[in-house]
Motif scaffolding. Structure first.
Motif, PDB file in Angstrom:
ATOM      1  N   ILE A  25      68.542 -49.294 -31.462  1.00  0.00           N
ATOM      2  CA  ILE A  25      69.363 -50.183 -32.305  1.00  0.00           C
ATOM      3  C   ILE A  25      70.834 -50.035 -31.941  1.00  0.00           C
ATOM      4  CG2 ILE A  25      70.134 -50.621 -34.661  1.00  0.00           C
ATOM      5  CD1 ILE A  25      67.321 -49.832 -35.613  1.00  0.00           C
ATOM      6  N   ALA A  26      71.262 -48.783 -31.734  1.00  0.00           N
ATOM      7  CA  ALA A  26      72.665 -48.556 -31.366  1.00  0.00           C
ATOM      8  C   ALA A  26      72.982 -49.186 -30.018  1.00  0.00           C
ATOM      9  CB  ALA A  26      72.946 -47.051 -31.338  1.00  0.00           C
ATOM     10  N   VAL A  27      72.054 -49.013 -29.058  1.00  0.00           N
ATOM     11  CA  VAL A  27      72.255 -49.626 -27.737  1.00  0.00           C
ATOM     12  C   VAL A  27      72.314 -51.142 -27.852  1.00  0.00           C
ATOM     13  CG1 VAL A  27      71.182 -49.994 -25.481  1.00  0.00           C
ATOM     14  CG2 VAL A  27      71.249 -47.705 -26.455  1.00  0.00           C
ATOM     15  N   TRP A  28      71.441 -51.735 -28.683  1.00  0.00           N
ATOM     16  CA  TRP A  28      71.426 -53.186 -28.857  1.00  0.00           C
ATOM     17  C   TRP A  28      72.744 -53.691 -29.445  1.00  0.00           C
ATOM     18  CZ3 TRP A  28      69.036 -57.472 -27.491  1.00  0.00           C
ATOM     19  CH2 TRP A  28      69.215 -58.627 -28.250  1.00  0.00           C
ATOM     20  N   LEU A  67      72.885 -61.271 -18.973  1.00  0.00           N
ATOM     21  CA  LEU A  67      73.208 -59.946 -19.514  1.00  0.00           C
ATOM     22  C   LEU A  67      72.285 -59.558 -20.660  1.00  0.00           C
ATOM     23  CD1 LEU A  67      77.129 -59.991 -19.445  1.00  0.00           C
ATOM     24  CD2 LEU A  67      75.554 -58.840 -17.875  1.00  0.00           C
ATOM     25  N   ASN A  68      71.852 -60.511 -21.456  1.00  0.00           N
ATOM     26  CA  ASN A  68      70.913 -60.202 -22.532  1.00  0.00           C
ATOM     27  C   ASN A  68      69.557 -59.774 -21.971  1.00  0.00           C
ATOM     28  OD1 ASN A  68      71.792 -60.696 -25.485  1.00  0.00           O
ATOM     29  ND2 ASN A  68      72.756 -62.383 -24.380  1.00  0.00           N
ATOM     30  N   ILE A  69      69.130 -60.388 -20.870  1.00  0.00           N
ATOM     31  CA  ILE A  69      67.884 -59.967 -20.222  1.00  0.00           C
ATOM     32  C   ILE A  69      68.021 -58.538 -19.709  1.00  0.00           C
ATOM     33  CG2 ILE A  69      66.375 -60.373 -18.242  1.00  0.00           C
ATOM     34  CD1 ILE A  69      66.875 -63.357 -18.599  1.00  0.00           C
ATOM     35  N   VAL A  70      69.153 -58.228 -19.063  1.00  0.00           N
ATOM     36  CA  VAL A  70      69.398 -56.871 -18.584  1.00  0.00           C
ATOM     37  C   VAL A  70      69.379 -55.875 -19.744  1.00  0.00           C
ATOM     38  CG1 VAL A  70      71.113 -55.362 -17.503  1.00  0.00           C
ATOM     39  CG2 VAL A  70      70.682 -57.633 -16.558  1.00  0.00           C
ATOM     40  N   LEU A  71      69.962 -56.245 -20.873  1.00  0.00           N
ATOM     41  CA  LEU A  71      69.997 -55.367 -22.041  1.00  0.00           C
ATOM     42  C   LEU A  71      68.592 -55.077 -22.559  1.00  0.00           C
ATOM     43  CD1 LEU A  71      71.565 -53.846 -24.237  1.00  0.00           C
ATOM     44  CD2 LEU A  71      71.765 -56.030 -25.480  1.00  0.00           C
ATOM     45  N   VAL A  72      67.756 -56.115 -22.643  1.00  0.00           N
ATOM     46  CA  VAL A  72      66.382 -55.933 -23.119  1.00  0.00           C
ATOM     47  C   VAL A  72      65.611 -55.015 -22.176  1.00  0.00           C
ATOM     48  CG1 VAL A  72      64.197 -57.112 -23.536  1.00  0.00           C
ATOM     49  CG2 VAL A  72      66.308 -58.112 -24.389  1.00  0.00           C
ATOM     50  N   VAL A  73      65.766 -55.239 -20.861  1.00  0.00           N
ATOM     51  CA  VAL A  73      65.087 -54.382 -19.873  1.00  0.00           C
ATOM     52  C   VAL A  73      65.554 -52.933 -20.014  1.00  0.00           C
ATOM     53  CG1 VAL A  73      64.818 -53.917 -17.405  1.00  0.00           C
ATOM     54  CG2 VAL A  73      64.686 -56.262 -18.251  1.00  0.00           C
ATOM     55  N   ALA A  74      66.836 -52.713 -20.241  1.00  0.00           N
ATOM     56  CA  ALA A  74      67.370 -51.357 -20.394  1.00  0.00           C
ATOM     57  C   ALA A  74      66.794 -50.680 -21.630  1.00  0.00           C
ATOM     58  CB  ALA A  74      68.891 -51.416 -20.484  1.00  0.00           C
ATOM     59  N   ILE A  75      66.672 -51.416 -22.729  1.00  0.00           N
ATOM     60  CA  ILE A  75      66.104 -50.836 -23.952  1.00  0.00           C
ATOM     61  C   ILE A  75      64.637 -50.478 -23.746  1.00  0.00           C
ATOM     62  CG2 ILE A  75      65.489 -51.354 -26.341  1.00  0.00           C
ATOM     63  CD1 ILE A  75      68.066 -52.964 -26.547  1.00  0.00           C
ATOM     64  N   LEU A  76      63.893 -51.356 -23.071  1.00  0.00           N
ATOM     65  CA  LEU A  76      62.485 -51.056 -22.796  1.00  0.00           C
ATOM     66  C   LEU A  76      62.357 -49.826 -21.896  1.00  0.00           C
ATOM     67  CD1 LEU A  76      61.080 -54.658 -22.257  1.00  0.00           C
ATOM     68  CD2 LEU A  76      60.723 -53.170 -24.224  1.00  0.00           C
ATOM     69  N   GLY A  77      63.265 -49.694 -20.913  1.00  0.00           N
ATOM     70  CA  GLY A  77      63.266 -48.511 -20.066  1.00  0.00           C
ATOM     71  C   GLY A  77      63.574 -47.251 -20.857  1.00  0.00           C
ATOM     72  N   TYR A  78      64.425 -47.384 -21.852  1.00  0.00           N
ATOM     73  CA  TYR A  78      64.759 -46.243 -22.717  1.00  0.00           C
ATOM     74  C   TYR A  78      63.528 -45.726 -23.456  1.00  0.00           C
ATOM     75  CZ  TYR A  78      66.879 -43.761 -26.667  1.00  0.00           C
ATOM     76  OH  TYR A  78      67.204 -42.831 -27.615  1.00  0.00           O
ATOM     77  N   PHE A  79      62.609 -46.625 -23.788  1.00  0.00           N
ATOM     78  CA  PHE A  79      61.382 -46.239 -24.471  1.00  0.00           C
ATOM     79  C   PHE A  79      60.309 -45.761 -23.489  1.00  0.00           C
ATOM     80  CE2 PHE A  79      63.101 -48.607 -28.060  1.00  0.00           C
ATOM     81  CZ  PHE A  79      62.705 -47.804 -29.126  1.00  0.00           C
ATOM     82  N   GLY A  80      60.635 -45.720 -22.201  1.00  0.00           N
ATOM     83  CA  GLY A  80      59.695 -45.186 -21.229  1.00  0.00           C
ATOM     84  C   GLY A  80      58.821 -46.227 -20.577  1.00  0.00           C
ATOM     85  N   LEU A  81      59.057 -47.509 -20.866  1.00  0.00           N
ATOM     86  CA  LEU A  81      58.274 -48.568 -20.236  1.00  0.00           C
ATOM     87  C   LEU A  81      58.715 -48.727 -18.793  1.00  0.00           C
ATOM     88  CD1 LEU A  81      56.124 -50.791 -20.768  1.00  0.00           C
ATOM     89  CD2 LEU A  81      58.035 -52.340 -21.227  1.00  0.00           C
ATOM     90  N   GLU A  82      57.755 -48.856 -17.875  1.00  0.00           N
ATOM     91  CA  GLU A  82      58.058 -49.021 -16.458  1.00  0.00           C
ATOM     92  C   GLU A  82      58.707 -50.388 -16.247  1.00  0.00           C
ATOM     93  OE1 GLU A  82      58.725 -48.147 -12.754  1.00  0.00           O
ATOM     94  OE2 GLU A  82      57.685 -46.716 -14.051  1.00  0.00           O
ATOM     95  N   THR A  83      59.973 -50.376 -15.890  1.00  0.00           N
ATOM     96  CA  THR A  83      60.706 -51.646 -15.773  1.00  0.00           C
ATOM     97  C   THR A  83      60.262 -52.478 -14.594  1.00  0.00           C
ATOM     98  OG1 THR A  83      62.457 -50.462 -14.600  1.00  0.00           O
ATOM     99  CG2 THR A  83      62.751 -50.764 -16.960  1.00  0.00           C
ATOM    100  N   THR A  84      59.757 -51.812 -13.537  1.00  0.00           N
ATOM    101  CA  THR A  84      59.257 -52.606 -12.399  1.00  0.00           C
ATOM    102  C   THR A  84      58.041 -53.411 -12.818  1.00  0.00           C
ATOM    103  OG1 THR A  84      57.974 -50.680 -11.671  1.00  0.00           O
ATOM    104  CG2 THR A  84      60.137 -51.004 -10.677  1.00  0.00           C
ATOM    105  N   SER A  85      57.189 -52.793 -13.625  1.00  0.00           N
ATOM    106  CA  SER A  85      56.032 -53.529 -14.152  1.00  0.00           C
ATOM    107  C   SER A  85      56.500 -54.660 -15.065  1.00  0.00           C
ATOM    108  CB  SER A  85      55.101 -52.588 -14.924  1.00  0.00           C
ATOM    109  OG  SER A  85      54.638 -51.560 -14.087  1.00  0.00           O
TER     110      SER A  85
END
Length: 268
Positions: A25-28, A67-85
């Motif tokens: 939430i803070a990152v968002w 930039l919003n797409i990049v932000l969403v990808v970064a948050i998902l990566g923070y949760f451990g989701l494989e961003t390449t996938s």
């Protein structure tokens, strides 16, 4: 493992997950603030370079979405989701959405052509896609037109680009089309002379080209004059209505008879 150990493990996992949620939430929040700051900075920089407002808003929209797409990808990566996938998933979704939303992508492509070819810009008075008014914005997928009766109308860019575009602001002046119906008894040359003199007195009628008054047609009531002053598009409706008044006042002051249609009935 006893019950207390299970509670401890669950509590630890929930605390860790809760912290991640708070962090996300803070990152968002911070990310959205930074995106807004970046978009405003880019817009300010391009404004100082006197970039066209249409292109300015279009680029601002593209940067914001990217930039919003990049932000969403970064948050998902923070949760451990494989961003390449995730990227592969986004690509697959893009293909599926592209097939389903072909019209939306067509609007996007048409918007790009509108920005590049620039048949009109923000502030121009146009007629596009059957809508007439002032261009307020050329967006990614649609353009905003403010009609003369102050109604904001959104028109798809593909509809605009695939239809006839009339830009009334490009040329320095446009012609106002009015007609004057005369009685058969009126001297046409006298009426033409009087109306020409009246037209040049109307505010915002340009001196060149000079207003024209000519015989346009004939009806059972008498000749019809084409009354055509010229003006800038910003003054079109003012000149339009003032021309109507000039026709009425000029014919009234000259004492012209009211146009009437007469019938002769013969009995055999």
């Amino acid at each position: 493992m006893n019950f207390q150990n299970i509670i401890d493990v669950v509590s630890t996992q929930l605390a860790t997950f809760g912290l991640k949620i708070l962090g996300a939430i803070a990152v968002w929040i911070v990310g959205r603030w930074l995106i807004g700051l970046a978009v405003r900075g880019i817009s300010a920089a391009m404004t100082r370079q006197h970039v066209d407002p249409t292109l300015l808003r279009y680029i601002g929209n593209i940067v914001s979405v990217a930039l919003n797409i990049v932000l969403v990808v970064a948050i998902l990566g923070y949760f451990g989701l494989e961003t390449t996938s995730f990227a592969a998933l986004v690509a697959a979704m893009g293909i599926a959405i592209g097939a389903a939303w072909a019209g939306l992508l067509a609007n996007f492509a048409a918007g790009a052509f509108l920005v590049v070819l620039r048949p009109f810009k923000v502030g121009d008075y146009v007629k596009v896609g059957g809508i007439e008014g002032t261009v307020m914005e050329v967006g990614l997928f649609a353009s905003a037109i403010n009609t003369p009766d102050n109604v904001l109308t959104i028109v798809g860019n593909n509809k605009i680009f695939g239809d006839t575009i009339q830009n009334y602001s490009t040329n320095p002046y446009r012609r106002v089309e009015r007609t004057a119906q005369l009685n058969h008894a009126v001297d046409v040359n006298d009426a033409i002379s009087r109306l020409k003199a009246a037209l040049v007195q109307i505010p915002n009628v340009v001196a060149e080209p000079t207003p024209t008054v000519e015989v346009l047609d004939f009806t059972p009531m008498g000749p019809v004059l084409a009354v055509r002053p010229f003006c800038h598009t910003n003054h079109y409706w003012q000149v339009y209505f003032d021309t109507n008044k000039a026709i009425r006042d000029t014919c009234g002051a000259a004492g012209y008879p009211v146009p009437e249609q007469h019938f002769h009935v013969r009995q055999g």
